[in-house]
Structure formats: structure tokens, C-alpha cells
Scaffold this active site. Structure first.
Site, PDB file in Angstrom:
ATOM      1  N   TYR A 146       0.886  -1.303  -0.015  1.00 25.54           N
ATOM      2  CA  TYR A 146       0.073   0.013   0.017  1.00 25.54           C
ATOM      3  C   TYR A 146       0.999   1.153  -0.197  1.00 25.54           C
ATOM      4  O   TYR A 146       0.209   2.311  -0.216  1.00 25.54           O
ATOM      5  CB  TYR A 146      -0.797   0.078   1.289  1.00 25.54           C
ATOM      6  CG  TYR A 146      -1.797  -1.117   1.544  1.00 25.54           C
ATOM      7  CD1 TYR A 146      -2.018  -1.999   0.398  1.00 25.54           C
ATOM      8  CD2 TYR A 146      -2.640  -1.151   2.320  1.00 25.54           C
ATOM      9  CE1 TYR A 146      -2.987  -3.089   0.457  1.00 25.54           C
ATOM     10  CE2 TYR A 146      -3.707  -2.215   2.538  1.00 25.54           C
ATOM     11  CZ  TYR A 146      -3.783  -3.142   1.436  1.00 25.54           C
ATOM     12  OH  TYR A 146      -4.585  -4.133   1.813  1.00 25.54           O
ATOM     13  N   HIS A 174      -0.624 -11.846   1.788  1.00 23.51           N
ATOM     14  CA  HIS A 174      -1.434 -11.222   1.111  1.00 23.51           C
ATOM     15  C   HIS A 174      -2.220 -12.056   0.128  1.00 23.51           C
ATOM     16  O   HIS A 174      -3.556 -11.695  -0.131  1.00 23.51           O
ATOM     17  CB  HIS A 174      -0.504 -10.115   0.509  1.00 23.51           C
ATOM     18  CG  HIS A 174      -1.617  -8.900   0.380  1.00 23.51           C
ATOM     19  ND1 HIS A 174      -0.806  -7.538   0.069  1.00 23.51           N
ATOM     20  CD2 HIS A 174      -2.780  -8.485  -0.004  1.00 23.51           C
ATOM     21  CE1 HIS A 174      -1.763  -6.621  -0.132  1.00 23.51           C
ATOM     22  NE2 HIS A 174      -3.157  -7.358  -0.135  1.00 23.51           N
TER      23      HIS A 174
END
Length: 278
Positions: free
Chosen positions: A49, A105
Site C-alpha cells: 500500500y 497477502h
């Protein structure tokens, strides 16, 4: 704030703040400080991110034990050594000596070696809760063949248009906590003008977003809605003074289209995209 108990005897808040695509430093400061003011304690980020550094600066000014901090290892960092490096990098960026929730993830090749790194850091108390994201049953089963410690959380896309009941039932049967990402289906115009949701919102004098978040939590799913707007941060956590009845839950269930919001495809195509190597 309601908590959900994990299979390792730990617990997590039922709502946190998602931070995907929130890279502007001023917006992050505003959103996180508003969140802390209104009772949020769980913050969800990832190295991918590109905001761990800013989040680290913000939480450095808070009492660390009051915060449930979650981050993730991206598939390009899979493999034992790469994952150890990724964990250390996140620790440095976040200016902390431990992570409350560490995720794989996405499923992928060599994730088993990454899990070994997770387990080592768990044993050393650097990671408190081992977790996965976007896992289907076959990914979980492949991982747990060699795992000594099973995941306690699976974070997946869930919202009224993509309810994935078989998937959530499977992980519930394994005593794995579900966290819904994109729980508001990106707050699309379609969702925010859905007649069924508008009627329920009117009934309780709540917003559609509040109705949908309450719907998740009543099913036992934690949520991490993402917003950078302070009044929405406040609104999203104001969901503990009412309860949806069985008819409300049934009506929202009828909205399921088995379509994800993150892919312009149906659920079957999405499942194909999640096979190993993709």
C-alpha cells in the site's frame, strides 16, 4: 467495541480502518487521528500500500498496546529469506517491534516457506497472530500440510453482492475468523441506492453503510472499511446501538449476485484467477 475471539485465545476488534490507496500523508493523519478519537484500534495496511512509513509516524505518538496493527507480505517476497526481510522492513517502516496481525497477502507458489518464516517470528513473539488473505479452501489445505501453526484469520472480499457463503462456512468450520475487505462494495452508487438497503436504513434511522457493516458483524465477520473522510470514519463505527432482525438479514441475503467488486467477472472466473501461480 465488540471483539471477536480467535482460535489461539487472542481477540481482535470487530471493526478496523482499511488504508488501501491512502498514500497522502495529510489524509492519513486526518483519517487515523479521527479513527483513534472515535474508538478504532485496528489499523490495516500492507507494504504494497506504500503507506507503512506514514502510519508508523502516526502510531508512534500513540500507546502501542492500544493498537491492533496489521500488515501483509506480498507474493513477490515469498520464500523464507525474502519473507524474513519483508517482515523486518515492515517493522522498521511501522516503527514497532511487533506486528499484531501478519498476513500472506495472496496465495501463491512458495508460500509454505514464507509460512515457516511467519512461524519463527510468531515463536519469537514478533508476530502475535498469523493470518492469510484471499485464500480458498484448497490454498488453506495446501498450506496446512506443512504448517505447524494454522492461520487464525482469513481476510477476503465480502459484501452484499458477493456473500461467498460456501467459502465462509468452510473457514468457520476450521475456526478461522473472517475479516471482510471491501465490506461496502467500494460504496458504489448501486449499493448506496439499493432499494432493500434504503428501506432497512430508514427503519433504523441509519445510513446504508451502517446497515451493511452491521450485517457483516452480526454474521461474525470483522470489517475494515476504508475511508479518508472524517465524518464517514465516525459514521462507520456508530453501529452498536441497533441490531438487524432476521427479516432484515434475509432481505440482504437476497442481494447476493456472486460477483466481486475487485474483478469485472463472476465468482467462478475469480476463483480461477486465484489458482496457484496467478
Amino acid at each position: 467495541m465488540q471483539n471477536f475471539k480467535l482460535s489461539n485465545s487472542g481477540s481482535i476488534p470487530c471493526i478496523g480502518l482499511g488504508t488501501y490507496k491512502m498514500t497522502d500523508e495529510n489524509e492519513l493523519y486526518r483519517a487515523l487521528n479521527t479513527a483513534f478519537e472515535h474508538g478504532y484500534t485496528m489499523i490495516d495496511t500492507a507494504y504494497f500500500y506504500k503507506n507503512e512509513g506514514t502510519i508508523g509516524k502516526i502510531i508512534k505518538t500513540k500507546k502501542r498496546s492500544d493498537i491492533v496493527l496489521a500488515t501483509k507480505v506480498w507474493p513477490s517476497d515469498f520464500g523464507y529469506d525474502n519473507t524474513m526481510y519483508s517482515i523486518e522492513r515492515s517493522l522498521q517502516s511501522l516503527q514497532t517491534d511487533y506486528i499484531d496481525i501478519m498476513y500472506i497477502h495472496w496465495p501463491g507458489d512458495d508460500m509454505e516457506q514464507s509460512w515457516k518464516a511467519f512461524e519463527k517470528m510468531y515463536d519469537e513473539k514478533v508476530i502475535k497472530n498469523l493470518a492469510v488473505a484471499n485464500f480458498l479452501p484448497n490454498h488453506y489445505e495446501k498450506l496446512t500440510i506443512s504448517a505447524n501453526i494454522k492461520p487464525v484469520i482469513n481476510q477476503i472480499e465480502l459484501h452484499p453482492y458477493n456473500q461467498s457463503t460456501e467459502l465462509t462456512d468452510y473457514f468457520k468450520s476450521k475456526d478461522i475468523q473472517i475479516i471482510s475487505w471491501s465490506p461496502l462494495a467500494k460504496a458504489t452508487d448501486k449499493l448506496l441506492n439499493e432499494p432493500i438497503l434504503r428501506e432497512i436504513a430508514k427503519k433504523y434511522d441509519k445510513s446504508i453503510s451502517q446497515i451493511v457493516l452491521r450485517w457483516h458483524i452480526q454474521q461474525g465477520f470483522a470489517v475494515i472499511p476504508k475511508t479518508k473522510t472524517p465524518h464517514r470514519v465516525k459514521e462507520n463505527i456508530d453501529i452498536f446501538d441497533f441490531e438487524l432482525d432476521d427479516n432484515d438479514m434475509k432481505n440482504i441475503k437476497s442481494l447476493d449476485e456472486k460477483k466481486t467488486i475487485s474483478h469485472s467477472s463472476n465468482e467462478e472466473d475469480w476463483l480461477k484467477q486465484l489458482r496457484y501461480g496467478n
